[in-house]
Design a protein around this motif. Sequence first.
Motif, short mmCIF file in Angstrom:
data_model
loop_
_atom_site.label_atom_id
_atom_site.label_comp_id
_atom_site.label_asym_id
_atom_site.label_seq_id
_atom_site.Cartn_x
_atom_site.Cartn_y
_atom_site.Cartn_z
N MET A 256 7.56 1.57 5.49
CA MET A 256 6.45 0.90 4.82
C MET A 256 6.42 1.22 3.32
SD MET A 256 3.48 1.33 7.71
CE MET A 256 2.25 0.32 6.92
N LYS A 257 6.67 2.48 2.98
CA LYS A 257 6.68 2.86 1.57
C LYS A 257 7.88 2.26 0.85
CE LYS A 257 4.04 7.07 2.33
NZ LYS A 257 4.06 8.53 2.47
N GLY A 258 8.99 2.15 1.56
CA GLY A 258 10.17 1.52 0.98
C GLY A 258 9.95 0.04 0.68
N ILE A 259 9.29 -0.66 1.62
CA ILE A 259 8.97 -2.08 1.41
C ILE A 259 8.05 -2.24 0.21
CG2 ILE A 259 7.73 -4.07 2.36
CD1 ILE A 259 8.73 -3.22 5.14
N ALA A 260 7.00 -1.41 0.15
CA ALA A 260 6.03 -1.51 -0.96
C ALA A 260 6.72 -1.32 -2.31
CB ALA A 260 4.92 -0.47 -0.78
N LYS A 261 7.65 -0.37 -2.36
CA LYS A 261 8.36 -0.10 -3.61
C LYS A 261 9.24 -1.29 -4.00
CE LYS A 261 11.38 3.39 -5.73
NZ LYS A 261 12.15 4.65 -5.50
N GLU A 262 9.92 -1.89 -3.01
CA GLU A 262 10.81 -3.00 -3.29
C GLU A 262 10.03 -4.24 -3.74
OE1 GLU A 262 14.59 -5.35 -1.20
OE2 GLU A 262 13.56 -3.72 -0.14
N VAL A 263 8.91 -4.53 -3.05
CA VAL A 263 8.08 -5.68 -3.41
C VAL A 263 7.51 -5.51 -4.82
CG1 VAL A 263 5.92 -6.92 -2.92
CG2 VAL A 263 7.50 -6.35 -1.06
N ARG A 264 7.05 -4.30 -5.12
CA ARG A 264 6.49 -4.04 -6.44
C ARG A 264 7.54 -4.29 -7.53
NH1 ARG A 264 5.68 -0.55 -10.57
NH2 ARG A 264 3.53 -0.24 -11.25
N SER A 265 8.77 -3.87 -7.28
CA SER A 265 9.85 -4.05 -8.24
C SER A 265 10.14 -5.54 -8.47
CB SER A 265 11.11 -3.33 -7.76
OG SER A 265 12.19 -3.56 -8.64
N LEU A 266 10.18 -6.31 -7.36
CA LEU A 266 10.46 -7.75 -7.46
C LEU A 266 9.36 -8.47 -8.23
CD1 LEU A 266 11.75 -8.34 -3.82
CD2 LEU A 266 13.12 -8.53 -5.89
N VAL A 267 8.10 -8.14 -7.92
CA VAL A 267 6.98 -8.80 -8.59
C VAL A 267 6.92 -8.39 -10.06
CG1 VAL A 267 4.47 -9.05 -8.65
CG2 VAL A 267 5.66 -9.06 -6.46
N GLU A 314 -2.59 -3.63 -11.64
CA GLU A 314 -3.58 -4.51 -11.02
C GLU A 314 -3.09 -5.96 -10.98
OE1 GLU A 314 -7.66 -2.00 -12.08
OE2 GLU A 314 -6.97 -3.58 -13.45
N VAL A 315 -2.40 -6.39 -12.02
CA VAL A 315 -1.81 -7.75 -12.01
C VAL A 315 -0.77 -7.85 -10.89
CG1 VAL A 315 -0.41 -9.40 -13.31
CG2 VAL A 315 -2.24 -8.15 -14.47
N ILE A 316 0.03 -6.81 -10.71
CA ILE A 316 1.04 -6.79 -9.65
C ILE A 316 0.37 -6.94 -8.28
CG2 ILE A 316 2.70 -5.31 -8.43
CD1 ILE A 316 3.51 -4.22 -11.20
N GLU A 317 -0.73 -6.20 -8.07
CA GLU A 317 -1.42 -6.27 -6.78
C GLU A 317 -2.00 -7.66 -6.54
OE1 GLU A 317 -1.42 -4.14 -4.28
OE2 GLU A 317 -0.09 -2.90 -5.48
N GLU A 318 -2.54 -8.29 -7.58
CA GLU A 318 -3.07 -9.65 -7.42
C GLU A 318 -1.94 -10.63 -7.08
OE1 GLU A 318 -6.05 -10.12 -7.01
OE2 GLU A 318 -7.11 -8.55 -8.11
N CYS A 319 -0.78 -10.42 -7.67
CA CYS A 319 0.37 -11.28 -7.38
C CYS A 319 0.83 -11.11 -5.93
CB CYS A 319 1.52 -10.98 -8.33
SG CYS A 319 1.23 -11.53 -10.02
N LYS A 320 0.86 -9.87 -5.46
CA LYS A 320 1.21 -9.61 -4.06
C LYS A 320 0.22 -10.29 -3.13
CE LYS A 320 2.18 -5.27 -3.05
NZ LYS A 320 2.04 -3.80 -3.14
N LEU A 321 -1.05 -10.27 -3.53
CA LEU A 321 -2.08 -10.91 -2.72
C LEU A 321 -1.91 -12.43 -2.73
CD1 LEU A 321 -4.54 -10.22 -1.00
CD2 LEU A 321 -5.95 -10.42 -3.05
N PHE A 322 -1.58 -13.01 -3.90
CA PHE A 322 -1.26 -14.44 -3.96
C PHE A 322 -0.21 -14.78 -2.92
CE2 PHE A 322 -2.16 -15.09 -8.80
CZ PHE A 322 -3.50 -15.25 -8.53
N TYR A 323 0.86 -14.00 -2.93
CA TYR A 323 1.98 -14.27 -2.03
C TYR A 323 1.54 -14.25 -0.58
CZ TYR A 323 6.42 -14.61 -4.53
OH TYR A 323 7.48 -15.06 -5.26
N PHE A 324 0.81 -13.20 -0.21
CA PHE A 324 0.47 -13.03 1.21
C PHE A 324 -0.62 -14.00 1.65
CE2 PHE A 324 -1.81 -11.06 4.74
CZ PHE A 324 -0.76 -10.95 5.63
N ALA A 325 -1.78 -13.94 0.97
CA ALA A 325 -2.93 -14.75 1.39
C ALA A 325 -2.67 -16.24 1.22
CB ALA A 325 -4.17 -14.33 0.61
N GLY A 326 -1.96 -16.61 0.15
CA GLY A 326 -1.70 -18.02 -0.10
C GLY A 326 -0.80 -18.67 0.93
N GLN A 327 0.01 -17.86 1.56
CA GLN A 327 0.94 -18.39 2.56
C GLN A 327 0.36 -18.33 3.97
OE1 GLN A 327 2.96 -16.45 4.93
NE2 GLN A 327 4.18 -18.18 5.59
N GLU A 328 -0.26 -17.20 4.30
CA GLU A 328 -0.67 -16.95 5.69
C GLU A 328 -1.74 -17.90 6.19
OE1 GLU A 328 0.16 -14.51 8.20
OE2 GLU A 328 1.98 -14.49 7.01
#
Length: 515
Positions: A256-267, A314-328
Amino acid sequence: MEVLYSLVAVLSASFLVILSWRILNWAWFKPKKREKCLRQQGLRGNSYNLVLGDMKETVRMTQEAKSKPINFTNDIVSRVMPFIDKTIKTYGENSYAWAGPMPAVLLMDPEHIKEVMNKSFNYLKPPGNPLSKLLATGLVSYETDKWSKHRKLINPAFHLEKVKLMLPAFRLSCFEMVSKWEQLISEKGSCELDVWPELQALTSDVISRTAFGSNYEEGQKIFELQKEQAELILLAARSPYVPGWRFVPTKRNKRMKGIAKEVRSLVMDMINNRVKAMKAGEAKNDDLLAILLESNFKEIQEHEDKKFGMTLDEVIEECKLFYFAGQETTSSLLVWTLILLSKHQDWQDRARDEVQQVFGSKKPEFEDLNHLKVITMILNEVLRLYPPVVMLGRMTPETTKLGELTLPAGVQLLLPAILLHHDSKIWGDDAKEFKPERFSEGILKATKGQLTYFPFGWGPRICIGQNFAMVESKLALAMILQRFSFELSPLYAHAPHTIITLQPQHGAQLILRKL
């Protein structure tokens, strides 16, 4: 030296006594005190079970429910949340369950729900498992002043006028999907297709284009990682919360921590590239990221103080939320719509007739979507029977008066959308039947003005992306109906379950025919 050893021993003993007391208070005395308070007010539930509460039984019943499909009816509560269903049948509506050592009171009174949703500064989001923050934090998890600040900064990105400008991106993504389906059908005239992954790919593509100006292939890695993260978080949420356990280097925690780190880097790469392009005057300003960055910059500039804006994290977290909530949420709404229209061919025909009258064979335009009355009724009824988020949660940070109840601090409140949406006392004896005509005169008339229908939440914290989701859903459904008729495949197994949102566990196999 002996004095020093004695002092260390006394301090160590004192520390252990204090720590033991805090653990015992958290695990036993506080829960029992809350239980007594709730029982004295007529609320009923299982007796408290040390640390686990009702978690063990909840996990067992959920696993059993998911082990087999059900007959295709819309009576799905016993499969989707079996323990809550059992609790109500055993103790009635004035009941509670145990989320570990925290009691969770079920709210079924629309006036109670209205008050809780309206007073967002008094009733906060439950803390949940800290591991859930690895998926995304952002607006959905913030409270009070921080929530107000972020809502103000993000609001401009979801104004209806901004969503209107995104219609070409919606249309392009839908066109690519239906073109793919036409190719699959072209030789035989029909084909069998699991549309669930197709619709997930569609909504992923839409959010990629509208949020970041990229396409699905470029964003695919983020979606795959976020989906895996959601599944891991759901597993963690069904285990009792043990403080500090997330720091233990288990295989799941490390992943889980590995995924979070990778997603943060991509965003972060996406944001940095966009900021560079904006500074060079080369960036578009019509996608969600551009609007968010512009809104953030203006707020900082206006107050001449960075604290009024968002940090990079905080911008990164909002972008991650866009990705997840906007799709699901949108993919969930679309898949259950196609499944229900496959079963109810009369409503599929009515919706297609409306699309033909409004659009004919031309491409849908934004203004035309407002004329889709039948499709709006259908989508509202699907959201009633299969809400993407089946239950909302809040908690009391301090002793709180709610109607005739006095709730101690640290009590969770369960707002079960799906139970109210399926309640025959509210909707009539046909509450579990698919009848879009309920909404022929709008939501207010259908609910008789009561808060008994909240698929996107309600009050100040109503889903910020509601307009986005409904416009996308109307357009996608219209373009599908223009080109295809569809029915359920014999392979389809009715198995609604939740992975954050309500999804078909075994897919959505349909037989598509080109018109």
